[in-house]
Design a protein around this motif. Structure first.
Motif, PDB file in Angstrom:
ATOM      1  N   ASN A   1     -68.170  15.003 -43.764  1.00  0.00           N
ATOM      2  CA  ASN A   1     -67.326  15.530 -42.691  1.00  0.00           C
ATOM      3  C   ASN A   1     -67.078  17.030 -42.824  1.00  0.00           C
ATOM      4  OD1 ASN A   1     -65.491  15.595 -44.756  1.00  0.00           O
ATOM      5  ND2 ASN A   1     -63.932  14.355 -43.735  1.00  0.00           N
ATOM      6  N   TYR A   2     -67.926  17.675 -43.639  1.00  0.00           N
ATOM      7  CA  TYR A   2     -67.963  19.131 -43.757  1.00  0.00           C
ATOM      8  C   TYR A   2     -66.671  19.734 -44.284  1.00  0.00           C
ATOM      9  CZ  TYR A   2     -72.057  21.981 -42.811  1.00  0.00           C
ATOM     10  OH  TYR A   2     -73.236  22.670 -42.945  1.00  0.00           O
ATOM     11  N   LEU A   3     -65.930  18.950 -45.091  1.00  0.00           N
ATOM     12  CA  LEU A   3     -64.887  19.575 -45.891  1.00  0.00           C
ATOM     13  C   LEU A   3     -65.531  20.470 -46.939  1.00  0.00           C
ATOM     14  CD1 LEU A   3     -62.379  16.625 -46.332  1.00  0.00           C
ATOM     15  CD2 LEU A   3     -62.072  18.672 -44.936  1.00  0.00           C
ATOM     16  N   GLU A   4     -66.768  20.147 -47.311  1.00  0.00           N
ATOM     17  CA  GLU A   4     -67.607  21.037 -48.113  1.00  0.00           C
ATOM     18  C   GLU A   4     -68.831  21.389 -47.280  1.00  0.00           C
ATOM     19  OE1 GLU A   4     -66.920  22.430 -50.820  1.00  0.00           O
ATOM     20  OE2 GLU A   4     -65.398  21.183 -51.795  1.00  0.00           O
ATOM     21  N   LYS A   5     -69.113  22.653 -47.178  1.00  0.00           N
ATOM     22  CA  LYS A   5     -70.285  23.122 -46.428  1.00  0.00           C
ATOM     23  C   LYS A   5     -71.535  22.908 -47.270  1.00  0.00           C
ATOM     24  CE  LYS A   5     -72.008  27.330 -44.189  1.00  0.00           C
ATOM     25  NZ  LYS A   5     -71.692  28.760 -43.887  1.00  0.00           N
ATOM     26  N   VAL A   6     -72.528  22.250 -46.708  1.00  0.00           N
ATOM     27  CA  VAL A   6     -73.737  21.966 -47.484  1.00  0.00           C
ATOM     28  C   VAL A   6     -74.501  23.259 -47.747  1.00  0.00           C
ATOM     29  CG1 VAL A   6     -73.889  19.628 -46.530  1.00  0.00           C
ATOM     30  CG2 VAL A   6     -75.215  21.465 -45.483  1.00  0.00           C
ATOM     31  N   THR A   7     -75.163  23.306 -48.904  1.00  0.00           N
ATOM     32  CA  THR A   7     -75.991  24.460 -49.253  1.00  0.00           C
ATOM     33  C   THR A   7     -77.333  24.385 -48.543  1.00  0.00           C
ATOM     34  OG1 THR A   7     -74.908  24.526 -51.421  1.00  0.00           O
ATOM     35  CG2 THR A   7     -76.970  25.751 -51.187  1.00  0.00           C
ATOM     36  N   ALA A   8     -77.866  23.173 -48.403  1.00  0.00           N
ATOM     37  CA  ALA A   8     -79.131  22.967 -47.701  1.00  0.00           C
ATOM     38  C   ALA A   8     -79.142  21.540 -47.167  1.00  0.00           C
ATOM     39  CB  ALA A   8     -80.313  23.195 -48.646  1.00  0.00           C
ATOM     40  N   GLY A   9     -80.013  21.318 -46.192  1.00  0.00           N
ATOM     41  CA  GLY A   9     -80.115  19.989 -45.609  1.00  0.00           C
ATOM     42  C   GLY A   9     -79.255  19.852 -44.363  1.00  0.00           C
ATOM     43  N   ARG A  10     -79.246  18.657 -43.810  1.00  0.00           N
ATOM     44  CA  ARG A  10     -78.526  18.413 -42.560  1.00  0.00           C
ATOM     45  C   ARG A  10     -77.720  17.119 -42.638  1.00  0.00           C
ATOM     46  NH1 ARG A  10     -82.066  20.261 -37.302  1.00  0.00           N
ATOM     47  NH2 ARG A  10     -82.668  22.319 -38.068  1.00  0.00           N
ATOM     48  N   VAL A  11     -76.576  17.138 -41.949  1.00  0.00           N
ATOM     49  CA  VAL A  11     -75.709  15.968 -41.838  1.00  0.00           C
ATOM     50  C   VAL A  11     -75.536  15.663 -40.348  1.00  0.00           C
ATOM     51  CG1 VAL A  11     -73.420  15.008 -42.294  1.00  0.00           C
ATOM     52  CG2 VAL A  11     -74.460  16.584 -43.953  1.00  0.00           C
ATOM     53  N   TYR A  12     -75.770  14.411 -39.972  1.00  0.00           N
ATOM     54  CA  TYR A  12     -75.575  13.988 -38.588  1.00  0.00           C
ATOM     55  C   TYR A  12     -74.542  12.867 -38.546  1.00  0.00           C
ATOM     56  CZ  TYR A  12     -80.026  16.363 -37.618  1.00  0.00           C
ATOM     57  OH  TYR A  12     -81.039  17.291 -37.501  1.00  0.00           O
ATOM     58  N   VAL A  13     -73.661  12.910 -37.552  1.00  0.00           N
ATOM     59  CA  VAL A  13     -72.724  11.828 -37.271  1.00  0.00           C
ATOM     60  C   VAL A  13     -72.966  11.366 -35.844  1.00  0.00           C
ATOM     61  CG1 VAL A  13     -70.308  11.187 -36.983  1.00  0.00           C
ATOM     62  CG2 VAL A  13     -70.991  12.585 -38.937  1.00  0.00           C
ATOM     63  N   ASP A  14     -73.329  10.103 -35.711  1.00  0.00           N
ATOM     64  CA  ASP A  14     -73.631   9.534 -34.397  1.00  0.00           C
ATOM     65  C   ASP A  14     -74.645  10.388 -33.638  1.00  0.00           C
ATOM     66  OD1 ASP A  14     -73.402   7.492 -32.574  1.00  0.00           O
ATOM     67  OD2 ASP A  14     -71.664   8.337 -31.549  1.00  0.00           O
TER      68      ASP A  14
END
Length: 254
Positions: free
Chosen positions: A52-65
């Motif tokens: 839920n992006y409380l931590e910003k990812v360094t690389a890669g992707r996160v998808y919700v729905d």
């Protein structure tokens, strides 16, 4: 076929020189309960916070729905979402922390209704009716007007679950929700989580409660060193683990 509610592609997270997540690929399907187990420091909680992006990812992707979290595409390139956009995305994913994070100056009911009123602009009467319904759901209707200081740890955590549910999330994340509780209070929180699982709530649970994982999870994931080393049905992972590190870990906790 249904799309995954949560999808991670090659997610990495680095704090300075320390790489905490090392290329996580994960899909969580609608109605699925996924329990993440592993030793302290393996990246489990950071993984949840990246969803839920409380931590910003360094690389890669996160998808919700199906929607990219934390970034949006502008002119063929990815730019950071604004805080307002992020808040809208986070509202789709409920989060329950180890520590209850309730506002001490608000009653149980006020804690549950705050976000629906402020974020979703729900009329107060409607939010309070919904809040009471959720407090009944977690067995705390009689504590609606109590302040957190007058509630046990287990009661505070159940209020925190009701607060997360008040935003009508598409999935729930639980970060070791019983680890701060006295042993006799653990059962009341796990009972609420079992009810949610039976109702079909999509859940990702970081836990040390192996009995809960075995009983409730559709899939158990074992993490160590920032990587997923093994995953599968609870009976397979916990009774007949294939990876030697999983076997070593379970031999110490079961």
């Amino acid at each position: 076929m249904a799309e995954p509610i949560i999808r991670l592609e090659g997610v990495r997270k680095r704090f300075g020189k320390l790489e905490v997540l090392r290329g996580i690929d994960l899909q969580v399907w609608p109605g699925e309960v996924v329990c993440i187990i592993g030793p302290s420091g393996s990246g489990k909680s950071t993984l949840l916070r990246c969803i839920n992006y409380l931590e910003k990812v360094t690389a890669g992707r996160v998808y919700v729905d199906g929607q990219l979290v934390g970034k949006r595409e502008v002119g063929g390139r990815l730019v950071d979402m604004s805080e307002r956009e992020l808040d809208r995305m986070r509202a789709q994913i409920g989060m329950v922390f180890q520590r209850f994070n309730l506002f001490p100056h608000l009653t149980a009911l006020e804690n549950v209704t705050l976000a629906p009123i402020q974020v979703k602009k729900m009329p107060r009467a409607e939010a309070e009716a919904r809040g009471m319904e959720l407090l009944r759901k977690v067995g705390l209707a009689d504590k609606a007007h109590e302040y957190p200081a007058r509630l046990s740890g287990g009661q505070q955590q159940r209020v925190a679950i009701a607060r997360a549910l008040a935003m009508e999330p598409k999935a729930m994340l639980f970060d070791e929700p019983t680890s701060a509780l006295d042993p006799e209070l653990v059962g009341e929180v796990l009972a609420v989580m079992k009810d949610l699982a039976r109702e079909g709530m999509t859940m990702v649970v970081v836990t040390h409660e192996m009995g809960f994982a075995r009983e409730v999870a559709d899939r158990v994931i074992f993490m160590d060193g920032g990587m997923i080393l093994e995953e599968g049905p609870p009976a397979a992972v916990m009774s007949a683990p294939r990876h030697p590190r999983t076997r070593e870990f379970l031999s110490k906790v079961l």
